[in-house]
Each structure stands twice: as C-alpha cells, then as structure tokens.
Design a protein around this motif. Structure first.
Motif, PDB file in Angstrom:
ATOM      1  N   UNK A  35       0.777  -1.323   0.034  1.00 57.12           N
ATOM      2  CA  UNK A  35       0.009  -0.115  -0.034  1.00 57.12           C
ATOM      3  C   UNK A  35       0.957   1.360  -0.017  1.00 57.12           C
ATOM      4  N   UNK A  36       1.978   1.143   0.604  1.00 62.65           N
ATOM      5  CA  UNK A  36       2.915   2.272   0.568  1.00 62.65           C
ATOM      6  C   UNK A  36       3.633   2.448  -0.850  1.00 62.65           C
ATOM      7  N   UNK A  37       3.803   1.431  -1.557  1.00 66.61           N
ATOM      8  CA  UNK A  37       4.301   1.549  -2.771  1.00 66.61           C
ATOM      9  C   UNK A  37       3.215   2.311  -3.810  1.00 66.61           C
ATOM     10  N   UNK A  38       2.055   1.610  -3.518  1.00 60.22           N
ATOM     11  CA  UNK A  38       0.828   2.286  -4.350  1.00 60.22           C
ATOM     12  C   UNK A  38       0.786   3.879  -4.046  1.00 60.22           C
ATOM     13  N   UNK A  39       0.499   4.166  -2.804  1.00 62.90           N
ATOM     14  CA  UNK A  39       0.641   5.362  -2.649  1.00 62.90           C
ATOM     15  C   UNK A  39       1.589   6.339  -2.991  1.00 62.90           C
ATOM     16  N   UNK A  40       2.707   5.919  -2.985  1.00 62.69           N
ATOM     17  CA  UNK A  40       4.001   6.756  -3.432  1.00 62.69           C
ATOM     18  C   UNK A  40       4.155   6.782  -4.913  1.00 62.69           C
ATOM     19  N   UNK A  41       3.269   5.905  -5.659  1.00 65.00           N
ATOM     20  CA  UNK A  41       3.385   5.956  -7.178  1.00 65.00           C
ATOM     21  C   UNK A  41       4.892   5.290  -7.426  1.00 65.00           C
ATOM     22  N   UNK A  42       5.294   4.536  -6.726  1.00 64.02           N
ATOM     23  CA  UNK A  42       6.633   4.130  -7.080  1.00 64.02           C
ATOM     24  C   UNK A  42       6.630   3.090  -8.231  1.00 64.02           C
ATOM     25  N   UNK A  43       7.340   3.284  -9.162  1.00 60.42           N
ATOM     26  CA  UNK A  43       7.663   2.165 -10.390  1.00 60.42           C
ATOM     27  C   UNK A  43       8.207   1.038  -9.907  1.00 60.42           C
ATOM     28  N   UNK A  44       7.828  -0.249 -10.522  1.00 62.44           N
ATOM     29  CA  UNK A  44       8.333  -1.402 -10.063  1.00 62.44           C
ATOM     30  C   UNK A  44       8.802  -1.932 -11.472  1.00 62.44           C
ATOM     31  N   UNK A  45       9.826  -3.047 -11.522  1.00 61.73           N
ATOM     32  CA  UNK A  45      10.272  -3.489 -12.511  1.00 61.73           C
ATOM     33  C   UNK A  45       9.754  -5.037 -12.607  1.00 61.73           C
ATOM     34  N   UNK A  46       9.055  -5.663 -13.400  1.00 66.08           N
ATOM     35  CA  UNK A  46       8.563  -6.693 -13.585  1.00 66.08           C
ATOM     36  C   UNK A  46       9.069  -7.504 -14.712  1.00 66.08           C
ATOM     37  N   UNK A  47       9.080  -8.783 -14.505  1.00 64.53           N
ATOM     38  CA  UNK A  47       9.296  -9.814 -15.538  1.00 64.53           C
ATOM     39  C   UNK A  47       8.808 -11.291 -14.927  1.00 64.53           C
ATOM     40  N   UNK A  48       8.715 -11.822 -16.144  1.00 68.60           N
ATOM     41  CA  UNK A  48       7.893 -13.234 -16.015  1.00 68.60           C
ATOM     42  C   UNK A  48       9.059 -14.316 -15.771  1.00 68.60           C
ATOM     43  N   UNK A  49       8.679 -15.254 -14.927  1.00 68.98           N
ATOM     44  CA  UNK A  49       9.689 -16.068 -14.338  1.00 68.98           C
ATOM     45  C   UNK A  49      10.384 -16.980 -15.459  1.00 68.98           C
ATOM     46  N   UNK A  50      11.783 -16.962 -15.561  1.00 67.78           N
ATOM     47  CA  UNK A  50      12.486 -17.420 -16.504  1.00 67.78           C
ATOM     48  C   UNK A  50      12.802 -16.714 -17.600  1.00 67.78           C
ATOM     49  N   UNK A  51      12.121 -15.480 -17.600  1.00 70.38           N
ATOM     50  CA  UNK A  51      12.691 -14.427 -19.049  1.00 70.38           C
ATOM     51  C   UNK A  51      13.579 -13.512 -18.476  1.00 70.38           C
ATOM     52  N   UNK A  52      14.353 -12.907 -19.476  1.00 63.35           N
ATOM     53  CA  UNK A  52      15.371 -11.799 -19.016  1.00 63.35           C
ATOM     54  C   UNK A  52      14.669 -10.481 -19.523  1.00 63.35           C
ATOM     55  N   UNK A  53      13.397 -10.572 -20.218  1.00 59.96           N
ATOM     56  CA  UNK A  53      12.818  -9.300 -20.512  1.00 59.96           C
ATOM     57  C   UNK A  53      12.113  -8.824 -19.211  1.00 59.96           C
ATOM     58  N   UNK A  54      12.367  -7.490 -18.954  1.00 60.21           N
ATOM     59  CA  UNK A  54      11.595  -6.835 -17.943  1.00 60.21           C
ATOM     60  C   UNK A  54      11.185  -5.464 -18.264  1.00 60.21           C
ATOM     61  N   UNK A  55      10.170  -4.866 -17.628  1.00 64.32           N
ATOM     62  CA  UNK A  55       9.644  -3.731 -18.168  1.00 64.32           C
ATOM     63  C   UNK A  55       9.149  -3.073 -16.866  1.00 64.32           C
ATOM     64  N   UNK A  56       9.042  -1.771 -16.809  1.00 66.53           N
ATOM     65  CA  UNK A  56       8.431  -0.845 -15.707  1.00 66.53           C
ATOM     66  C   UNK A  56       7.042  -0.953 -15.811  1.00 66.53           C
ATOM     67  N   UNK A  57       6.583  -1.081 -14.566  1.00 71.09           N
ATOM     68  CA  UNK A  57       5.064  -0.918 -14.396  1.00 71.09           C
ATOM     69  C   UNK A  57       4.751  -0.225 -12.938  1.00 71.09           C
ATOM     70  N   UNK A  58       3.425  -0.062 -12.867  1.00 74.67           N
ATOM     71  CA  UNK A  58       2.819   0.846 -11.710  1.00 74.67           C
ATOM     72  C   UNK A  58       1.936  -0.128 -10.689  1.00 74.67           C
ATOM     73  N   UNK A  59       2.139  -0.078  -9.410  1.00 71.26           N
ATOM     74  CA  UNK A  59       1.283  -0.764  -8.450  1.00 71.26           C
ATOM     75  C   UNK A  59       0.070   0.323  -8.335  1.00 71.26           C
ATOM     76  N   UNK A  60      -0.891  -0.066  -8.853  1.00 71.59           N
ATOM     77  CA  UNK A  60      -2.275   0.686  -8.931  1.00 71.59           C
ATOM     78  C   UNK A  60      -2.953   0.964  -7.750  1.00 71.59           C
TER      79      UNK A  60
END
Length: 252
Positions: A35-60
């Motif tokens: 909830x702190x992450x969402x309230x602060x609009x902090x970016x997250x880096x996400x990637x699927x398990x087993x993949x090296x491809x990652x991208x930024x997303x937001x916890x809404x």
C-alpha cells in the motif's frame, strides 16, 4: 470483476535462502508495504519467471487479497505475464529494496482501464540499504567516472560497492580526495542494467604502497541517491549475490 484463480504455492526461488532473514511473511505487513508503494506511485520492474525481459510498471491498488498493476501494451509480453508460473517484481521505497513474486494473474480493470490483477504475495524481501553488505565486482568489471569539472571526468576503479556507498581507486595525479568533499554527477555503468548517476561524499582516504605508487583509495557514501538510481543499484547488488551463489554451487 472475474472470479479469482487459486493462490499459488510459496515461491522458494529467491536466492535460495541467501537473504532469508530479510523476508517478511506476515500478511498484514506485506499489504502495508504494498500500500505504501501504491500511495507513493513508485515504479516497479516486472519480469516473467524464466525470462530476461523486464519492463517498468506501476502498482495501482491493493486490497485484502489482491493487487492491481498496469498492463504492458505489447500483447506478446502481456501473454507472457499471464502464462508465467510466477511474475517477479522489484522496487524501492524509503531507502529499502522490495522484491516479491506472485501469480497467476488475470486481466481485470482499475478505474475503467485494463489492469493485471494478482494475489497478494505470501512473502516479500525487504532489504534496507544498510543491510546490503559490500560486494566486490568482478576484476575490472566496474568503474566510476568522477566528474571533477563541467567537462572533465576521471575514471576510477570500483573495489567494492554496497547499498550505502563504494570504495574507489584512482591515480593521485588525476584526483586528490579529501574527507568531506562531495563529488556530484558521477557515473557508473552497471552491466546489463544501465548507467546510474550518483553523488559521492568522501568519508575516508587511503594511500598505500600495495595500491601502487600513484594510487589512492577513497571510501565514499552515496548522497541524495535518486529512487531510479537506487533501484538499479539494488538490482545490481542482488545480481552479484546470485552470481556468487552460483559460483559456490559449481565449486561444491
């Protein structure tokens, strides 16, 4: 909203116990940090398990059982997220690294827009900067470009690096370190992660024969580290630990 799929089993893949004492497993505390992450609009880096491809997303949004994140616009990447055994997230908040995994995810909506809904993770790595031990990068593998003037940079070798600072070695003829000096606008190129800009405050200076006749070492603290730079440093330090653990296993 669509019916939620069952919550997955505990994911035990995160560094295989390397940071066990820094994992949180209390559901209420995990929700609090999310909830702190969402309230602060902090970016997250996400990637699927087993993949090296990652991208930024937001916890809404976070509620008692689920969290919602922004979806990638690339359909192939979204399909990979939906089919992944686990979706891994990394972020930082108030000088701490946060890392968690959850899945399966399913398409939902948030405030009328597409969103990926996931179950609340069953555990979370919560690692403050001071808890990152200093790590030695591979020999010759990491340098810091010290900005001494508007158009002058000096290359310094990084001997060790942690969440709070680093030790660098440079030639005395090129730079004279003094305790208390702040070196602003320095650059570090983190392998496979990218460049970060940091400001360094010199905490101690060491000049000795073992470093070479013209060499001097400075222990420096990061000053006013930007959240984006902090996230990249955390990712690099975790990668160093993963590499070290892999080497130990090969040697066993």
């Amino acid at each position: 909203m669509s019916e939620a799929p069952p919550v997955p089993a505990l994911d035990l893949a995160d560094l295989d116990g390397y940071y066990d004492k820094f994992f949180i497993e209390d559901a209420g505390e995990i929700r609090h940090h999310l909830q702190r992450l969402a309230a602060a609009n902090c970016a997250l880096t996400a990637r699927a398990d087993g993949s090296q491809d990652s991208m930024s997303t937001m916890l809404l949004q976070v509620d008692a059982t689920s969290l919602w994140v922004d979806v990638p616009t690339n359909r192939a990447l979204l399909d990979a997220w939906l089919s992944a055994h686990h979706l891994r997230f990394e972020g930082s908040l108030d000088r701490a690294a946060l890392r968690f995994s959850c899945n399966p995810g399913w398409l939902d909506s948030h405030e009328g827009r597409p969103a990926l809904r996931l179950p609340i993770p069953v555990r979370m790595l919560y690692l403050q900067r001071r808890e990152f031990m200093r790590r030695e990068p591979p020999p010759g593998g990491l340098v810091c470009f010290l900005r001494l003037a508007e158009d002058t940079e000096v290359e310094a070798t990084i001997r060790d690096i942690g969440g709070g600072g680093l030790a660098i070695v440079a030639t005395r003829s090129a730079v004279k370190f003094a305790v208390g000096d702040v070196l602003a606008g320095c650059r570090i190129e983190l392998p496979d992660i990218g460049e970060v800009e940091v400001s360094l405050q010199v905490r101690h200076v060491l000049a000795r024969g073992s470093l070479g006749y013209d060499a001097t070492q400075a222990g420096c603290e990061f000053v006013d580290l930007a959240p984006a730079a902090q996230r990249k440093l955390f990712r690099y330090l975790l990668q160093l630990d993963r590499d070290q653990l892999a080497r130990r296993r090969r040697d066993e």
